[in-house]
Write a protein that holds these residues in place. Structure first.
Motif: not given
Length: 179
Positions: A59-80
């Motif tokens: 599962e690949v999640k691509v963040a539009r903006e490379p903000r740390r909080s957004l990357l972490q949220a996208m990573f958590a979603d990818a894990v689930l």
């Protein structure tokens, strides 16, 4: 609300990064499927890869903006999502978070987050520049070619000129004044 240009740019970035990941698996001798079939009407992972005893639902999640909080949220979603797809496909989950650029600080935070909250999930980081890392059984040997060696692509960071800006409208009026 993002403009249609921003949306198109994010789709291009997602495709570029997913292709880079796919190419890395293929060059390392893995079988990779970019459009796996859905299981019993459910959604499907972005990719399924296998080599020998290893099989991953990616599962690949691509963040539009490379903000740390957004990357972490996208990573958590990818894990689930990777966990659910892996269960349905009898595979192991592989969660990958990607962005145009992932800073060393953001990468460290994702590493720490993965170790603390998803120690049972293989994971990875990917960006358009030099960041490419995969962690999990059988994944450590996979390498992507450096982004600078890849074929030149149009810049995703520079936006096209806005023809309907105040300056653009003024120039149009000047050019059309005689008519």
């Amino acid at each position: 609300m993002p403009s249609s240009i921003d949306i198109a740019r994010s789709h291009l970035l997602a495709r570029e990064l997913q292709d880079r990941l796919f190419d890395a698996f293929k060059k390392a001798g893995w079988r990779a499927d970019l459009e796996p079939a859905a299981v019993e009407g459910n959604s499907h992972p972005d990719m399924v890869v296998r080599r020998g005893p290893h099989r991953y639902a990616v599962e690949v999640k691509v963040a539009r903006e490379p903000r740390r909080s957004l990357l972490q949220a996208m990573f958590a979603d990818a894990v689930l999502q990777a966990r659910v797809h892996a269960r349905d496909l009898h595979a192991s989950p592989l969660a990958v978070v990607a962005a145009s650029r992932i800073s060393p600080v953001a990468a460290k935070e994702i590493r720490d987050y993965a170790q603390r909250f998803a120690p049972d999930v293989a994971w990875g980081l990917l960006d358009s520049e030099a960041c490419f890392e995969l962690h999990g059984r059988g994944l450590d040997a996979i390498r992507a070619e450096p982004a600078s060696d890849r074929e030149a692509k149009p810049s995703l960071s520079r936006s096209p000129p806005d023809l309907f800006s105040d300056l653009g409208q003024w120039l149009l009026k000047v050019l059309m004044a005689e008519h």
